[in-house]
Design an enzyme around this catalytic site. Structure first.
Site, short mmCIF file in Angstrom:
data_model
loop_
_atom_site.label_atom_id
_atom_site.label_comp_id
_atom_site.label_asym_id
_atom_site.label_seq_id
_atom_site.Cartn_x
_atom_site.Cartn_y
_atom_site.Cartn_z
N SER B 28 20.52 71.89 -12.02
CA SER B 28 20.50 70.48 -11.60
C SER B 28 20.28 70.35 -10.10
O SER B 28 20.03 69.27 -9.58
CB SER B 28 21.81 69.80 -12.01
OG SER B 28 22.91 70.50 -11.46
N CYS B 29 20.38 71.46 -9.39
CA CYS B 29 20.10 71.48 -7.95
C CYS B 29 18.62 71.17 -7.71
O CYS B 29 17.79 71.29 -8.62
CB CYS B 29 20.41 72.84 -7.36
SG CYS B 29 22.15 73.26 -7.31
N ILE B 30 18.30 70.81 -6.47
CA ILE B 30 16.91 70.55 -6.12
C ILE B 30 16.54 71.34 -4.87
O ILE B 30 17.32 71.44 -3.94
CB ILE B 30 16.67 69.04 -5.92
CG1 ILE B 30 16.88 68.32 -7.26
CG2 ILE B 30 15.28 68.77 -5.36
CD1 ILE B 30 16.31 66.94 -7.32
N GLY B 93 16.44 69.65 -10.51
CA GLY B 93 17.01 68.43 -11.09
C GLY B 93 17.03 68.40 -12.60
O GLY B 93 16.89 67.34 -13.22
#
Lengths: 204, 161
Positions: B28-30, B93
């Site tokens: 979910s990190c970008i 994401g």
């Protein structure tokens, strides 16, 4: 400045002991299901900087199968059971009565079987926790993903990231006797649950 | 061999050609890159969360879109990039586990993407390429020689954006 909860060595020890019993329960359950001896290492219970957690399972880009359960109750948190891809396939072979090496990708039934394993391990683990602390915790329905370890760990870390820069990680490694399977079982209490757990442990 | 600079979670690195900056295993990190094609200076930021004002104060501003981007921008400019020439690319994401009752935490990937775009707009930097969403992890890198942003996945292939 973030105000992290600091755990004393005695508190970490107490949590490690509970983790040990929980993991022992889980290992016994797994051993009975697949009819093989399962060894486990002494649980690692420590405050880990968030960005170092993926290194515990072979680095952020290692391919793993992750079975994720949310824990509800007085001390909510997350459970993640991570298996390197090879171990997951081997476990599926064992569970589904296939020849070893037969599973090369996971179909719906395989995933379902692995999720059930996650369910059983979590139930056994949390049960031990209850016996020790009288804190009752219930696991959600499991969810499964096969992907990069970092990406899967994101799910638990994000929640902790809102509260601080470190995570209390209770982690145990399971090993089957023939080395075919190794898995990492993580219980990561929500930041707000730490206090509840420490109180229940009753150690200064 | 050009230098390979590794960025961990909630961190950023800046550099210049011919280095490549890489970050492994984003869920979910970008990963947001800034790049000045003329001086070939750029940076890569690996954010975890959208908004520092909705979290407990942290020692680490690089964890959030709203505080991480201005920080990296400052360092990229200090290396000789010119703000009007900077372009941004981003990927990540994802939502790794599908739950029927997706809470805000589960949707954090989408919120990260929104927050990153909003912050870049505020800073006046154009997003020229994006690969966000989905349910799979990504390893991302920016090649500071060419400005190409590479996205690697496990079974959705590899692409350059």
């Amino acid at each position: 400045m973030s105000d992290e909860i600091k755990l004393s060595p005695a508190q970490l020890d107490a949590l490690r002991e509970i983790g040990n019993i929980g993991a022992g329960n889980s290992a016994t359950a797994l051993s009975q299901i697949i009819n093989r001896r399962i060894d486990m290492n002494v649980p690692r219970v420590s405050m880990v900087p968030l960005d170092q957690v993926p290194d515990l399972v072979g680095g952020p880009d290692a391919i793993v199968v992750g079975i994720f359960l949310r824990v509800y109750g007085k001390a909510p948190g997350n459970i993640l059971f991570l298996l390197p891809q090879k171990s997951a396939f081997y476990l599926v072979d064992t569970l589904m009565g296939k020849k070893h090496g037969e599973t090369e990708k996971l179909d719906y039934m395989d995933e379902s079987a692995l999720m059930e394993i996650g369910n059983i391990l979590s139930g056994a683990y949390l049960n031990a926790f209850y016996t020790f602390t009288q804190i009752s915790m219930l696991p959600s329905i499991p969810a499964l993903a096969m992907d990069m370890a970092g990406a899967i760990l994101n799910v638990v870390l994000v929640q902790l990231g809102q509260m601080g820069d470190q995570a209390l990680v209770m982690e145990t490694e399971f090993l089957a006797e023939d080395d075919g399977i190794n898995g990492h079982f993580f219980l990561v209490p929500d930041p707000g649950s730490l206090e509840t757990l420490i109180k229940a442990v009753g150690v200064e | 061999m050009a230098e390979l600079i590794r960025v961990g979670m909630a961190d950023y690195k800046v550099g210049r050609s011919p280095a490549t900056i890489i970050s492994y295993g984003l869920g979910s990190c970008i990963g947001i890159s800034l790049y000045d094609p003329q001086t070939k200076v750029g940076g890569l930021l690996h954010i975890m969360l959208p908004d520092s004002t909705q979290a407990r104060p942290s020692d680490n501003p690089a964890k959030f879109a709203d505080t991480g981007l201005p920080l990296m921008l400052k360092d990229v400019l200090a290396l000789g990039a010119v703000k009007s020439r900077l372009v941004a690319k981003m990927a990540g994401g994802a939502q790794m586990f599908a739950f029927a009752n997706a809470t805000d935490i589960m949707r954090v990937g989408a919120r990260n993407a929104e927050a990153a775009k909003k912050m870049l707009q505020q800073l006046g930097i154009k997003v020229i390429a994006e690969d966000t969403g989905g349910t799979y992890g990504r390893t991302v890198s920016i090649n500071l020689e060419t400005g190409m942003y590479k996205v690697k996945t496990i079974d959705k292939g590899e692409k350059e954006i």
